[in-house]
Design an enzyme around this catalytic site. Structure first.
Site, PDB file in Angstrom:
ATOM      1  N   LYS A  34     -12.053  -1.957   6.488  1.00 19.61           N
ATOM      2  CA  LYS A  34     -11.273  -2.861   7.330  1.00 19.61           C
ATOM      3  C   LYS A  34     -11.773  -2.780   8.766  1.00 19.61           C
ATOM      4  CE  LYS A  34      -8.821  -3.106   3.518  1.00 19.61           C
ATOM      5  NZ  LYS A  34      -7.962  -2.102   2.920  1.00 19.61           N
ATOM      6  N   ASP A  69      -1.548   6.580   6.100  1.00 15.97           N
ATOM      7  CA  ASP A  69      -2.621   5.681   5.672  1.00 15.97           C
ATOM      8  C   ASP A  69      -2.951   4.734   6.829  1.00 15.97           C
ATOM      9  OD1 ASP A  69      -4.254   3.771   4.560  1.00 15.97           O
ATOM     10  OD2 ASP A  69      -2.978   3.365   2.822  1.00 15.97           O
ATOM     11  N   TRP A 100       0.817  -1.219   0.000  1.00 12.58           N
ATOM     12  CA  TRP A 100       0.000   0.000   0.000  1.00 12.58           C
ATOM     13  C   TRP A 100       0.845   1.260   0.000  1.00 12.58           C
ATOM     14  CZ3 TRP A 100      -4.364  -0.923  -1.991  1.00 12.58           C
ATOM     15  CH2 TRP A 100      -5.013  -2.143  -1.771  1.00 12.58           C
TER      16      TRP A 100
HETATM   17  C1  LIG Z   1      -7.348  -1.661   1.634  1.00 14.22           C
HETATM   18  C2  LIG Z   1      -6.268  -0.649   1.727  1.00 14.22           C
HETATM   19  C3  LIG Z   1      -6.139   0.396   0.789  1.00 14.22           C
HETATM   20  C4  LIG Z   1      -7.029   0.514  -0.425  1.00 14.22           C
HETATM   21  O1  LIG Z   1      -8.317   0.796  -0.104  1.00 14.22           O
HETATM   22  P1  LIG Z   1      -9.426   1.003  -1.242  1.00 14.22           P
HETATM   23  O2  LIG Z   1     -10.617   1.371  -0.436  1.00 14.22           O
HETATM   24  O3  LIG Z   1      -9.555  -0.302  -1.964  1.00 14.22           O
HETATM   25  O4  LIG Z   1      -8.972   2.083  -2.141  1.00 14.22           O
HETATM   26  C5  LIG Z   1      -5.142   1.323   0.988  1.00 14.22           C
HETATM   27  N1  LIG Z   1      -4.304   1.248   2.035  1.00 14.22           N
HETATM   28  C6  LIG Z   1      -4.388   0.254   2.938  1.00 14.22           C
HETATM   29  C7  LIG Z   1      -3.438   0.219   4.089  1.00 14.22           C
HETATM   30  C8  LIG Z   1      -5.373  -0.716   2.814  1.00 14.22           C
HETATM   31  O5  LIG Z   1      -5.468  -1.704   3.725  1.00 14.22           O
END
Ligand SMILES: *Cc1c(COP(=O)(O)O)cnc(C)c1O
Length: 364
Positions: free
Chosen positions: A199, A175, A102
């Site tokens: 998540k 993030d 990511w």
């Molecule tokens: C799932 C995830 C993403 C991407 O999320 P989307 O909603 O599919 O764009 C980005 N960063 C992390 C750490 C993730 O777990």
């Protein structure tokens, strides 16, 4: 029809009381005679709900009024593109720490708009470590320093802001998609934190972006109004029609987390859940293998490998027969992955840990 133990990485398990409440309220929300997703986002009822959700979310994470809180359509990947557009000048440098998949998508989404400088990378260890913050190489003119709090695929975490950041580090943009609200954090250390909801916060289709208000003064780059976070802040996340049902479900999830005791309770519970799995892995004489350096291990996503790909597949198939869902590892690294977000009960992790011990006994 009973519910299985759901270890999916995202979209992922929601708390059962949240689903039951949503079911109860589905056809008639608050006596309106319509569901929450069938009414105007400009109605007094929905605006009241949105206000309450923001207040709850601020309380859950300890977010002061120095920060704006946005609830936006789209995912974390959308935020990875919009953040450089909003907070960096065209071609300005942004520093990025690369600790897994990511982090790399953050670079890919920012690359059209800014100059990306890799401040550090754990690629040489195949993303099984976190480069020490004292060795991050920060640029003098960077708009911000981006890292990923929890690498969902590699199972690598930077759980708290490192103590030994370089003195010239730019404001942190982090993030938090797969670890938000998993434990207490000091929000005042961050410039921006963002997370897709699917998540730890609710269903897919909505994201949260928490921005220190002084950063909103930045000019950024030419962009349409709908891509402008300032416009979204000015209109309380209702610049256009927001994903109202997702927002409502996120609200129920946040309410549930507060009722459970908030982030201190989840830290304790999540550390305990993670320890149960790492203990089985580390005590398996090499049958189960998690390659991540112990200090960098995630408490949300526990990837592991069996002695062969055949055994990985057998493990996943048999787990499914035993009412466990979503354990197949991400295609990027294979193996097995247990995602154990806030909504995963301790009992589910105990079930998986016993299953792992039994599988090793019968297949080891
Ligand atoms: C799932 C995830 C993403 C991407 O999320 P989307 O909603 O599919 O764009 C980005 N960063 C992390 C750490 C993730 O777990």
């Amino acid at each position: 029809m009973s519910r299985v133990w759901n270890f999916s990485a995202g979209p992922s398990v929601l708390p059962l009381p949240v689903l039951e409440r949503a079911r109860e309220e589905l056809t008639d929300w608050k006596g309106i005679g319509a569901s929450v997703m069938e009414i105007s986002h400009r109605s007094a009822e929905f605006i009241d709900l949105a206000d309450r959700i923001e207040a709850d979310f601020r309380r859950l994470l300890g977010i002061t009024d120095d920060y704006a809180v946005l609830f936006t359509a789209g995912g974390a990947t959308t935020a990875q593109a919009l953040i450089p557009l909003n907070f960096a000048a065209a071609g300005q440098t942004v520093d990025v720490v690369v600790t897994g998949h990511w982090s790399k998508t953050a670079i890919k989404q920012a690359a059209p708009y800014v100059r990306v400088h890799e401040a550090a990378t754990s690629a040489p260890s195949e993303f099984t470590t976190v480069p020490p913050a004292s060795e991050w190489v920060c640029s003098e003119d960077a708009a911000y320093l981006h890292y990923t709090a929890n690498e969902t695929i590699h199972g690598v975490a930077i759980r708290q802001v490192p103590q030994d950041l370089p003195a010239n580090a730019a404001p942190l943009v982090v993030d938090f998609s797969s670890s938000i609200a998993s434990e207490p954090i000091d929000v005042s250390r961050y410039g921006i934190l963002y997370a897709g909801a699917q998540k730890n916060l609710g269903p897919v289709g909505i994201s949260v972006v928490v921005v220190r208000r002084d950063l909103l003064e930045r000019a950024g780059q030419v962009r349409a109004d709908i891509f402008d976070y300032r416009s979204h802040v000015a209109r309380d996340s209702m610049l256009n029609t927001p994903p109202t049902f997702n927002w409502y479900l996120l609200g129920l999830t946040v309410e549930w987390m507060i009722a459970q005791g908030g982030t201190p309770v989840f830290r304790e519970r999540n550390e305990m859940k993670a320890r149960m799995l790492y203990d089985v892995i580390d005590g398996s004489g090499g049958f189960f293998r998690n390659p991540v350096e112990p200090a960098a291990r995630s408490i949300m996503n526990v990837p592991f490998f069996l002695p062969s790909e055949d055994l990985d597949a057998r493990f996943v198939a048999l787990s499914r027969e035993n009412q466990m869902l979503g354990l197949k590892g991400h295609k990027a690294i294979g193996g097995v992955r247990a995602s154990i977000y806030n909504a995963m009960p301790v009992e589910g992790v105990e079930t998986l840990a016993s299953f792992m011990r039994e599988f090793r006994r019968t297949h080891g």
